[in-house]
Write a protein that holds these residues in place. Structure first.
Motif, PDB file in Angstrom:
ATOM      1  N   CYS A 140      -2.911   3.751 -14.384  1.00 39.47           N
ATOM      2  CA  CYS A 140      -1.854   4.374 -13.582  1.00 39.47           C
ATOM      3  C   CYS A 140      -0.852   3.316 -13.113  1.00 39.47           C
ATOM      4  N   ASP A 141       0.404   3.740 -12.947  1.00 41.67           N
ATOM      5  CA  ASP A 141       1.412   2.813 -12.428  1.00 41.67           C
ATOM      6  C   ASP A 141       1.826   3.198 -11.011  1.00 41.67           C
ATOM      7  N   SER A 142       1.086   4.138 -10.423  1.00 38.16           N
ATOM      8  CA  SER A 142       1.356   4.528  -9.038  1.00 38.16           C
ATOM      9  C   SER A 142       0.055   4.984  -8.394  1.00 38.16           C
ATOM     10  N   PHE A 143       0.034   4.910  -7.076  1.00 37.90           N
ATOM     11  CA  PHE A 143      -1.132   5.381  -6.321  1.00 37.90           C
ATOM     12  C   PHE A 143      -0.637   6.076  -5.067  1.00 37.90           C
ATOM     13  N   THR A 144      -1.142   7.280  -4.844  1.00 41.44           N
ATOM     14  CA  THR A 144      -0.782   8.046  -3.654  1.00 41.44           C
ATOM     15  C   THR A 144      -2.016   8.238  -2.781  1.00 41.44           C
ATOM     16  N   GLY A 145      -1.919   7.851  -1.528  1.00 42.67           N
ATOM     17  CA  GLY A 145      -3.050   7.948  -0.612  1.00 42.67           C
ATOM     18  C   GLY A 145      -2.934   9.133   0.337  1.00 42.67           C
ATOM     19  N   VAL A 146      -4.080   9.768   0.577  1.00 44.33           N
ATOM     20  CA  VAL A 146      -4.180  10.801   1.614  1.00 44.33           C
ATOM     21  C   VAL A 146      -4.804  10.126   2.831  1.00 44.33           C
ATOM     22  N   PHE A 147      -4.109  10.138   3.949  1.00 38.84           N
ATOM     23  CA  PHE A 147      -4.547   9.391   5.129  1.00 38.84           C
ATOM     24  C   PHE A 147      -5.073  10.277   6.254  1.00 38.84           C
ATOM     25  N   SER A 148      -4.789  11.561   6.196  1.00 34.36           N
ATOM     26  CA  SER A 148      -5.201  12.482   7.262  1.00 34.36           C
ATOM     27  C   SER A 148      -5.991  13.632   6.654  1.00 34.36           C
ATOM     28  N   TYR A 149      -7.253  13.783   7.069  1.00 41.17           N
ATOM     29  CA  TYR A 149      -8.142  14.765   6.433  1.00 41.17           C
ATOM     30  C   TYR A 149      -9.412  14.902   7.261  1.00 41.17           C
ATOM     31  N   GLY A 150     -10.142  15.988   7.015  1.00 42.94           N
ATOM     32  CA  GLY A 150     -11.488  16.134   7.567  1.00 42.94           C
ATOM     33  C   GLY A 150     -11.587  16.207   9.074  1.00 42.94           C
ATOM     34  N   GLY A 151     -10.474  16.516   9.742  1.00 43.35           N
ATOM     35  CA  GLY A 151     -10.504  16.556  11.205  1.00 43.35           C
ATOM     36  C   GLY A 151     -10.404  15.198  11.863  1.00 43.35           C
ATOM     37  N   MET A 152     -10.015  14.171  11.124  1.00 42.95           N
ATOM     38  CA  MET A 152      -9.857  12.835  11.697  1.00 42.95           C
ATOM     39  C   MET A 152      -8.805  12.854  12.807  1.00 42.95           C
ATOM     40  N   PRO A 153      -9.057  12.211  13.950  1.00 42.21           N
ATOM     41  CA  PRO A 153      -8.027  12.123  14.990  1.00 42.21           C
ATOM     42  C   PRO A 153      -6.754  11.506  14.429  1.00 42.21           C
ATOM     43  N   TYR A 154      -5.610  12.056  14.825  1.00 38.27           N
ATOM     44  CA  TYR A 154      -4.352  11.603  14.220  1.00 38.27           C
ATOM     45  C   TYR A 154      -4.020  10.157  14.551  1.00 38.27           C
ATOM     46  N   GLU A 155      -4.484   9.663  15.693  1.00 35.10           N
ATOM     47  CA  GLU A 155      -4.232   8.240  15.984  1.00 35.10           C
ATOM     48  C   GLU A 155      -4.968   7.341  14.987  1.00 35.10           C
ATOM     49  N   GLU A 156      -6.144   7.793  14.526  1.00 40.47           N
ATOM     50  CA  GLU A 156      -6.883   7.036  13.500  1.00 40.47           C
ATOM     51  C   GLU A 156      -6.151   7.095  12.164  1.00 40.47           C
ATOM     52  N   SER A 157      -5.652   8.272  11.797  1.00 45.56           N
ATOM     53  CA  SER A 157      -4.900   8.426  10.548  1.00 45.56           C
ATOM     54  C   SER A 157      -3.679   7.515  10.546  1.00 45.56           C
ATOM     55  N   GLU A 158      -2.964   7.518  11.659  1.00 49.05           N
ATOM     56  CA  GLU A 158      -1.754   6.709  11.739  1.00 49.05           C
ATOM     57  C   GLU A 158      -2.073   5.217  11.678  1.00 49.05           C
ATOM     58  N   GLN A 159      -3.116   4.808  12.380  1.00 52.44           N
ATOM     59  CA  GLN A 159      -3.490   3.397  12.367  1.00 52.44           C
ATOM     60  C   GLN A 159      -3.887   2.934  10.960  1.00 52.44           C
ATOM     61  N   SER A 160      -4.649   3.759  10.269  1.00 45.68           N
ATOM     62  CA  SER A 160      -5.054   3.449   8.896  1.00 45.68           C
ATOM     63  C   SER A 160      -3.842   3.388   7.974  1.00 45.68           C
ATOM     64  N   MET A 161      -2.956   4.355   8.128  1.00 41.71           N
ATOM     65  CA  MET A 161      -1.752   4.412   7.291  1.00 41.71           C
ATOM     66  C   MET A 161      -0.846   3.205   7.532  1.00 41.71           C
ATOM     67  N   ARG A 162      -0.680   2.828   8.786  1.00 40.15           N
ATOM     68  CA  ARG A 162       0.175   1.678   9.106  1.00 40.15           C
ATOM     69  C   ARG A 162      -0.415   0.381   8.542  1.00 40.15           C
ATOM     70  N   LEU A 163      -1.732   0.221   8.649  1.00 38.61           N
ATOM     71  CA  LEU A 163      -2.368  -0.989   8.140  1.00 38.61           C
ATOM     72  C   LEU A 163      -2.254  -1.061   6.618  1.00 38.61           C
TER      73      LEU A 163
END
Length: 371
Positions: free
Chosen positions: A330-353
Protein backbone atom coordinates in the motif's frame (compact mmCIF):
# COMPACT_ATOMS: atom_id res chain seq x y z
CA UNK A 1 7.59 -9.74 -3.79
CA UNK A 2 6.86 -7.52 -6.78
CA UNK A 3 4.46 -4.65 -6.41
CA UNK A 4 3.21 -2.03 -8.84
CA UNK A 5 5.95 0.17 -10.23
CA UNK A 6 4.06 3.09 -8.68
CA UNK A 7 5.17 2.28 -5.15
CA UNK A 8 8.34 1.10 -3.44
CA UNK A 9 8.95 0.24 0.17
CA UNK A 10 10.82 3.48 0.87
CA UNK A 11 8.61 5.94 -1.02
CA UNK A 12 6.48 8.49 0.87
CA UNK A 13 3.04 7.41 2.08
CA UNK A 14 -0.24 9.28 2.31
CA UNK A 15 -1.67 9.21 5.83
CA UNK A 16 -5.39 9.56 6.54
CA UNK A 17 -7.77 9.45 9.47
CA UNK A 18 -11.25 7.95 9.53
CA UNK A 19 -14.21 8.84 11.70
CA UNK A 20 -16.85 6.13 12.08
CA UNK A 21 -19.27 7.42 14.76
CA UNK A 22 -19.71 4.38 17.00
CA UNK A 23 -21.92 4.58 20.08
CA UNK A 24 -21.79 1.22 21.87
CA UNK A 25 -23.99 0.85 24.95
CA UNK A 26 -25.43 4.36 24.39
CA UNK A 27 -23.31 5.90 27.17
CA UNK A 28 -23.77 9.31 25.56
CA UNK A 29 -26.33 10.59 23.05
CA UNK A 30 -25.87 10.08 19.30
CA UNK A 31 -25.86 13.89 19.04
CA UNK A 32 -22.85 14.07 21.38
CA UNK A 33 -21.09 11.37 19.34
CA UNK A 34 -21.47 13.50 16.22
CA UNK A 35 -20.21 16.65 17.93
CA UNK A 36 -17.11 14.81 19.15
CA UNK A 37 -16.42 12.99 15.88
CA UNK A 38 -16.68 16.21 13.87
CA UNK A 39 -14.30 17.84 16.35
CA UNK A 40 -11.76 15.08 15.68
CA UNK A 41 -12.29 15.42 11.92
CA UNK A 42 -11.67 19.18 12.24
CA UNK A 43 -8.23 18.38 13.69
CA UNK A 44 -7.14 16.26 10.71
CA UNK A 45 -6.12 19.05 8.34
CA UNK A 46 -4.25 21.25 10.86
CA UNK A 47 -2.47 18.16 12.23
CA UNK A 48 -1.15 17.32 8.76
CA UNK A 49 -3.21 14.31 7.73
CA UNK A 50 -3.62 13.89 3.97
CA UNK A 51 -7.23 12.67 4.00
CA UNK A 52 -10.42 12.26 6.04
CA UNK A 53 -12.57 9.17 5.55
CA UNK A 54 -15.88 7.90 6.80
CA UNK A 55 -18.02 4.80 6.37
CA UNK A 56 -21.63 3.90 5.54
CA UNK A 57 -23.74 1.81 7.90
CA UNK A 58 -27.36 1.76 9.01
CA UNK A 59 -29.74 0.95 11.85
CA UNK A 60 -27.35 0.01 14.69
CA UNK A 61 -24.81 1.67 17.00
CA UNK A 62 -22.00 -0.17 15.16
CA UNK A 63 -21.39 2.96 13.12
CA UNK A 64 -23.87 5.76 12.56
CA UNK A 65 -23.08 7.35 9.20
CA UNK A 66 -26.06 6.42 7.03
CA UNK A 67 -24.97 8.78 4.22
CA UNK A 68 -21.21 8.99 3.85
CA UNK A 69 -21.36 11.41 0.89
CA UNK A 70 -23.52 13.79 2.93
CA UNK A 71 -21.03 13.59 5.79
CA UNK A 72 -18.09 14.26 3.46
CA UNK A 73 -19.93 17.19 1.88
CA UNK A 74 -20.22 18.76 5.32
CA UNK A 75 -16.53 18.11 6.00
CA UNK A 76 -15.64 19.54 2.57
CA UNK A 77 -17.12 22.87 3.64
CA UNK A 78 -15.06 22.84 6.84
CA UNK A 79 -11.71 22.13 5.13
CA UNK A 80 -9.51 23.57 2.38
CA UNK A 81 -7.13 21.05 0.85
CA UNK A 82 -7.43 17.68 2.57
CA UNK A 83 -8.73 14.76 0.50
CA UNK A 84 -12.11 13.22 1.35
CA UNK A 85 -12.63 9.45 1.16
CA UNK A 86 -15.73 7.23 1.28
CA UNK A 87 -15.06 3.94 3.03
CA UNK A 88 -17.49 2.95 1.42
CA UNK A 89 -20.66 3.88 -0.49
CA UNK A 90 -22.59 0.58 -0.44
CA UNK A 91 -23.98 0.55 -3.97
CA UNK A 92 -26.72 -2.10 -3.64
CA UNK A 93 -28.46 0.13 -1.08
CA UNK A 94 -28.71 3.07 -3.53
CA UNK A 95 -30.03 4.06 -6.92
CA UNK A 96 -26.76 4.22 -8.95
CA UNK A 97 -28.03 7.20 -10.97
CA UNK A 98 -28.40 9.14 -7.74
CA UNK A 99 -24.95 8.01 -6.55
CA UNK A 100 -23.35 9.31 -9.76
CA UNK A 101 -25.08 12.68 -9.27
CA UNK A 102 -24.12 12.94 -5.60
CA UNK A 103 -20.49 12.00 -6.31
CA UNK A 104 -20.19 14.54 -9.12
CA UNK A 105 -21.79 17.27 -7.03
CA UNK A 106 -19.52 16.65 -4.05
CA UNK A 107 -16.45 16.55 -6.27
CA UNK A 108 -17.42 19.91 -7.78
CA UNK A 109 -17.96 21.43 -4.34
CA UNK A 110 -14.61 20.22 -2.97
CA UNK A 111 -12.55 21.02 -6.11
CA UNK A 112 -11.82 17.39 -6.97
CA UNK A 113 -10.68 16.24 -3.53
CA UNK A 114 -12.94 13.16 -3.42
CA UNK A 115 -11.54 9.62 -3.24
CA UNK A 116 -14.43 7.35 -4.19
CA UNK A 117 -14.67 4.09 -2.25
CA UNK A 118 -17.46 1.62 -3.03
CA UNK A 119 -18.63 -1.72 -1.65
CA UNK A 120 -21.47 -4.26 -1.70
CA UNK A 121 -22.28 -4.61 2.00
CA UNK A 122 -22.41 -7.62 4.32
CA UNK A 123 -24.81 -6.68 7.10
CA UNK A 124 -28.00 -8.75 7.11
CA UNK A 125 -29.70 -6.17 9.35
CA UNK A 126 -29.05 -3.52 6.69
CA UNK A 127 -30.26 -5.53 3.69
CA UNK A 128 -33.39 -6.48 5.64
CA UNK A 129 -33.96 -2.85 6.63
CA UNK A 130 -33.87 -1.79 2.99
CA UNK A 131 -36.04 -4.75 1.96
CA UNK A 132 -33.33 -6.10 -0.33
CA UNK A 133 -32.22 -9.66 -1.04
CA UNK A 134 -28.67 -9.99 0.27
CA UNK A 135 -28.10 -12.82 -2.21
CA UNK A 136 -28.35 -10.33 -5.07
CA UNK A 137 -25.70 -7.98 -3.70
CA UNK A 138 -22.74 -9.09 -5.79
CA UNK A 139 -24.60 -8.86 -9.10
CA UNK A 140 -26.18 -5.56 -8.08
CA UNK A 141 -22.79 -4.18 -7.10
CA UNK A 142 -21.18 -5.12 -10.42
CA UNK A 143 -23.99 -3.52 -12.45
CA UNK A 144 -24.16 -0.40 -10.27
CA UNK A 145 -20.38 0.08 -10.21
CA UNK A 146 -20.17 -0.31 -13.98
CA UNK A 147 -22.95 2.24 -14.44
CA UNK A 148 -21.56 4.77 -11.95
CA UNK A 149 -17.94 4.56 -13.11
CA UNK A 150 -18.79 4.68 -16.81
CA UNK A 151 -21.21 7.52 -16.16
CA UNK A 152 -18.67 9.60 -14.27
CA UNK A 153 -16.22 9.28 -17.17
CA UNK A 154 -18.69 10.08 -19.98
CA UNK A 155 -20.94 12.55 -18.17
CA UNK A 156 -24.17 10.55 -18.46
CA UNK A 157 -25.59 7.27 -17.22
CA UNK A 158 -27.18 4.70 -19.49
CA UNK A 159 -27.54 1.04 -18.57
CA UNK A 160 -29.53 -2.04 -19.42
CA UNK A 161 -28.93 -4.85 -16.95
CA UNK A 162 -30.70 -7.45 -14.88
CA UNK A 163 -31.28 -5.09 -11.95
CA UNK A 164 -30.83 -1.60 -13.38
CA UNK A 165 -32.49 -0.30 -16.51
CA UNK A 166 -31.43 3.32 -16.81
CA UNK A 167 -32.40 5.45 -19.84
CA UNK A 168 -29.70 7.87 -20.87
CA UNK A 169 -29.63 10.85 -18.53
CA UNK A 170 -26.96 13.50 -18.06
CA UNK A 171 -25.12 13.84 -14.77
CA UNK A 172 -25.46 17.45 -13.68
CA UNK A 173 -23.30 19.03 -12.50
CA UNK A 174 -21.07 17.27 -14.99
CA UNK A 175 -17.95 15.59 -13.62
CA UNK A 176 -15.06 17.95 -14.25
CA UNK A 177 -12.20 15.46 -13.90
CA UNK A 178 -11.69 11.72 -14.23
CA UNK A 179 -12.19 9.34 -11.32
CA UNK A 180 -9.67 6.88 -12.72
CA UNK A 181 -6.89 6.34 -10.20
CA UNK A 182 -8.99 7.59 -7.28
CA UNK A 183 -11.68 4.92 -7.09
CA UNK A 184 -11.41 1.99 -4.68
CA UNK A 185 -13.55 -0.81 -3.38
CA UNK A 186 -13.51 -2.88 -0.22
CA UNK A 187 -12.85 -6.51 -1.07
CA UNK A 188 -12.94 -9.12 1.68
CA UNK A 189 -13.58 -12.26 -0.39
CA UNK A 190 -11.20 -13.48 -3.13
CA UNK A 191 -14.05 -13.30 -5.66
CA UNK A 192 -14.55 -9.60 -4.92
CA UNK A 193 -10.86 -8.88 -5.58
CA UNK A 194 -11.21 -10.40 -9.06
CA UNK A 195 -14.34 -8.35 -9.75
CA UNK A 196 -12.55 -5.12 -8.77
CA UNK A 197 -9.67 -5.98 -11.11
CA UNK A 198 -12.06 -6.39 -14.03
CA UNK A 199 -13.78 -3.10 -13.17
CA UNK A 200 -10.40 -1.32 -13.04
CA UNK A 201 -10.86 -0.32 -9.39
CA UNK A 202 -8.21 -0.12 -6.66
CA UNK A 203 -8.48 -2.18 -3.47
CA UNK A 204 -9.30 -0.80 -0.03
CA UNK A 205 -8.00 -3.16 2.65
CA UNK A 206 -9.84 -3.29 5.96
CA UNK A 207 -7.73 -5.71 8.04
CA UNK A 208 -9.78 -8.68 9.22
CA UNK A 209 -7.92 -11.74 7.94
CA UNK A 210 -4.26 -12.84 7.85
CA UNK A 211 -2.04 -10.51 5.83
CA UNK A 212 -0.57 -13.55 4.09
CA UNK A 213 -4.02 -14.38 2.69
CA UNK A 214 -4.51 -10.78 1.59
CA UNK A 215 -1.12 -10.83 -0.18
CA UNK A 216 -2.04 -13.97 -2.14
CA UNK A 217 -5.35 -12.48 -3.25
CA UNK A 218 -3.64 -9.24 -4.26
CA UNK A 219 -1.28 -11.20 -6.50
CA UNK A 220 -4.28 -12.65 -8.35
CA UNK A 221 -5.95 -9.23 -8.44
CA UNK A 222 -2.86 -7.58 -9.92
CA UNK A 223 -2.50 -10.26 -12.58
CA UNK A 224 -6.13 -9.93 -13.70
CA UNK A 225 -5.96 -6.13 -13.52
CA UNK A 226 -2.91 -6.11 -15.80
CA UNK A 227 -4.53 -8.50 -18.29
CA UNK A 228 -7.84 -6.62 -18.44
CA UNK A 229 -6.66 -3.01 -18.21
CA UNK A 230 -3.25 -3.19 -19.89
CA UNK A 231 -1.55 -1.37 -17.02
CA UNK A 232 -0.38 -2.01 -13.48
CA UNK A 233 -2.96 -1.96 -10.70
CA UNK A 234 -2.82 1.03 -8.35
CA UNK A 235 -1.34 0.40 -4.91
CA UNK A 236 -4.06 -0.55 -2.43
CA UNK A 237 -5.24 1.74 0.35
CA UNK A 238 -4.45 0.31 3.77
CA UNK A 239 -6.47 1.05 6.89
CA UNK A 240 -6.55 -0.04 10.50
CA UNK A 241 -7.50 0.69 14.09
CA UNK A 242 -4.86 2.77 15.85
CA UNK A 243 -3.92 3.51 19.43
CA UNK A 244 -0.69 5.42 20.00
CA UNK A 245 0.79 6.13 23.43
CA UNK A 246 4.29 6.89 24.72
CA UNK A 247 3.96 4.02 27.21
CA UNK A 248 4.02 0.61 25.50
CA UNK A 249 2.20 -1.16 28.33
CA UNK A 250 -0.59 1.40 28.44
CA UNK A 251 -0.89 1.31 24.64
CA UNK A 252 -1.42 -2.45 24.75
CA UNK A 253 -3.92 -2.21 27.60
CA UNK A 254 -5.98 0.46 25.81
CA UNK A 255 -5.77 -1.29 22.44
CA UNK A 256 -6.89 -4.57 23.95
CA UNK A 257 -9.81 -2.89 25.71
CA UNK A 258 -11.11 -0.64 22.94
CA UNK A 259 -10.03 -2.35 19.71
CA UNK A 260 -11.38 -5.48 21.37
CA UNK A 261 -14.67 -3.66 22.05
CA UNK A 262 -14.81 -2.54 18.42
CA UNK A 263 -14.30 -6.12 17.24
CA UNK A 264 -17.08 -7.37 19.48
CA UNK A 265 -19.39 -4.69 18.04
CA UNK A 266 -18.49 -5.84 14.51
CA UNK A 267 -19.24 -9.47 15.35
CA UNK A 268 -22.60 -8.37 16.74
CA UNK A 269 -23.54 -6.09 13.82
CA UNK A 270 -22.66 -8.65 11.15
CA UNK A 271 -24.24 -11.47 13.17
CA UNK A 272 -21.24 -13.75 12.78
CA UNK A 273 -22.81 -16.10 15.31
CA UNK A 274 -25.58 -16.95 12.83
CA UNK A 275 -25.59 -19.29 9.86
CA UNK A 276 -27.09 -16.92 7.28
CA UNK A 277 -23.79 -16.27 5.45
CA UNK A 278 -23.40 -19.94 4.53
CA UNK A 279 -26.93 -19.93 3.12
CA UNK A 280 -26.63 -16.68 1.13
CA UNK A 281 -25.40 -16.56 -2.46
CA UNK A 282 -22.13 -14.66 -2.80
CA UNK A 283 -21.24 -14.84 0.90
CA UNK A 284 -19.68 -18.29 0.99
CA UNK A 285 -16.34 -16.82 2.09
CA UNK A 286 -18.08 -15.01 4.97
CA UNK A 287 -19.74 -18.31 5.84
CA UNK A 288 -16.33 -19.92 6.29
CA UNK A 289 -15.20 -16.93 8.37
CA UNK A 290 -18.28 -17.28 10.58
CA UNK A 291 -17.64 -21.01 10.97
CA UNK A 292 -14.02 -20.38 11.99
CA UNK A 293 -15.04 -17.64 14.41
CA UNK A 294 -17.69 -19.87 15.93
CA UNK A 295 -15.14 -22.55 16.67
CA UNK A 296 -12.63 -20.23 18.33
CA UNK A 297 -12.60 -18.84 21.86
CA UNK A 298 -13.50 -15.17 22.30
CA UNK A 299 -10.05 -14.11 23.56
CA UNK A 300 -8.30 -15.90 20.71
CA UNK A 301 -10.48 -14.23 18.09
CA UNK A 302 -9.95 -10.81 19.69
CA UNK A 303 -6.18 -11.34 19.84
CA UNK A 304 -6.16 -12.28 16.17
CA UNK A 305 -7.97 -9.07 15.17
CA UNK A 306 -5.91 -6.97 17.57
CA UNK A 307 -2.64 -8.19 16.07
CA UNK A 308 -3.68 -7.00 12.60
CA UNK A 309 -4.01 -3.41 13.83
CA UNK A 310 -1.59 -0.57 14.61
CA UNK A 311 -1.00 0.16 18.29
CA UNK A 312 1.92 0.84 20.62
CA UNK A 313 4.49 3.57 21.05
CA UNK A 314 5.10 5.91 18.10
CA UNK A 315 8.06 3.76 17.04
CA UNK A 316 5.99 0.58 17.30
CA UNK A 317 3.14 2.14 15.31
CA UNK A 318 5.58 3.26 12.61
CA UNK A 319 7.04 -0.25 12.33
CA UNK A 320 3.59 -1.84 12.19
CA UNK A 321 2.49 0.39 9.31
CA UNK A 322 5.72 -0.45 7.47
CA UNK A 323 5.06 -4.14 8.11
CA UNK A 324 1.59 -3.84 6.58
CA UNK A 325 3.11 -2.07 3.59
CA UNK A 326 5.74 -4.78 3.17
CA UNK A 327 2.97 -7.39 2.96
CA UNK A 328 0.46 -5.66 0.67
CA UNK A 329 2.32 -2.83 -1.08
CA UNK A 330 0.00 0.00 0.00
CA UNK A 331 1.09 3.59 -0.59
CA UNK A 332 -1.29 5.03 2.00
CA UNK A 333 -2.55 4.22 5.47
CA UNK A 334 -5.74 5.47 7.10
CA UNK A 335 -6.15 5.17 10.86
CA UNK A 336 -9.34 4.91 12.90
CA UNK A 337 -8.68 6.66 16.21
CA UNK A 338 -12.11 6.72 17.88
CA UNK A 339 -13.99 3.45 18.45
CA UNK A 340 -15.37 1.02 21.00
CA UNK A 341 -16.60 3.67 23.42
CA UNK A 342 -13.12 5.07 24.02
CA UNK A 343 -13.22 8.43 25.86
CA UNK A 344 -12.77 11.20 23.31
CA UNK A 345 -9.86 12.76 25.19
CA UNK A 346 -8.01 9.44 24.75
CA UNK A 347 -8.86 9.34 21.03
CA UNK A 348 -7.62 12.88 20.56
CA UNK A 349 -4.42 12.29 22.51
CA UNK A 350 -3.65 9.16 20.47
CA UNK A 351 -4.44 10.94 17.21
CA UNK A 352 -2.27 13.94 18.07
CA UNK A 353 0.69 11.74 19.04
CA UNK A 354 0.37 9.68 15.86
CA UNK A 355 0.14 12.90 13.82
CA UNK A 356 3.23 14.44 15.37
CA UNK A 357 5.56 11.42 15.63
CA UNK A 358 4.38 8.72 13.21
CA UNK A 359 2.67 10.37 10.23
CA UNK A 360 5.60 12.69 9.32
CA UNK A 361 7.97 9.70 9.17
CA UNK A 362 5.60 7.89 6.80
CA UNK A 363 4.97 10.98 4.70
CA UNK A 364 8.69 11.60 4.22
CA UNK A 365 9.94 8.05 3.72
CA UNK A 366 12.92 7.91 1.41
CA UNK A 367 13.51 11.64 1.49
CA UNK A 368 17.01 12.76 2.37
CA UNK A 369 17.29 14.65 5.61
CA UNK A 370 17.90 18.36 5.16
CA UNK A 371 20.82 19.65 7.19
Amino acid sequence: RVFSMQTTQDSPMQVGMATICQNPEQKISDYEVYKNEVRLADLAEPLGFDSIWSVEHHFTDYTMVPDVLQFLTYIAGRTKNIKLGSMVVVLPWHDPMRVAEQVSMLDDLCDGRLILGMGRGAGQVEFNGFRLDMGESRERFVEAADMVLTGLEQGYCEYNGKYYDQPRKDIRPKPFRSFKGRTYAAAVSPESSEIMARLGIGILIIPQKPWEDVAVELTTYRTIYREVNGTEAPPPVGAGWVFCDKDAGRAEEMARRYIGAYWQSALKHYEFGGDHFAKTKGYEFYGKMAENLGGADVDGVTDFFLNLQVWGTPDQCFEKVLDIRSKVGCDSFTGVFSYGGMPYEESEQSMRLFASEVAPQLQHLGEKAVA
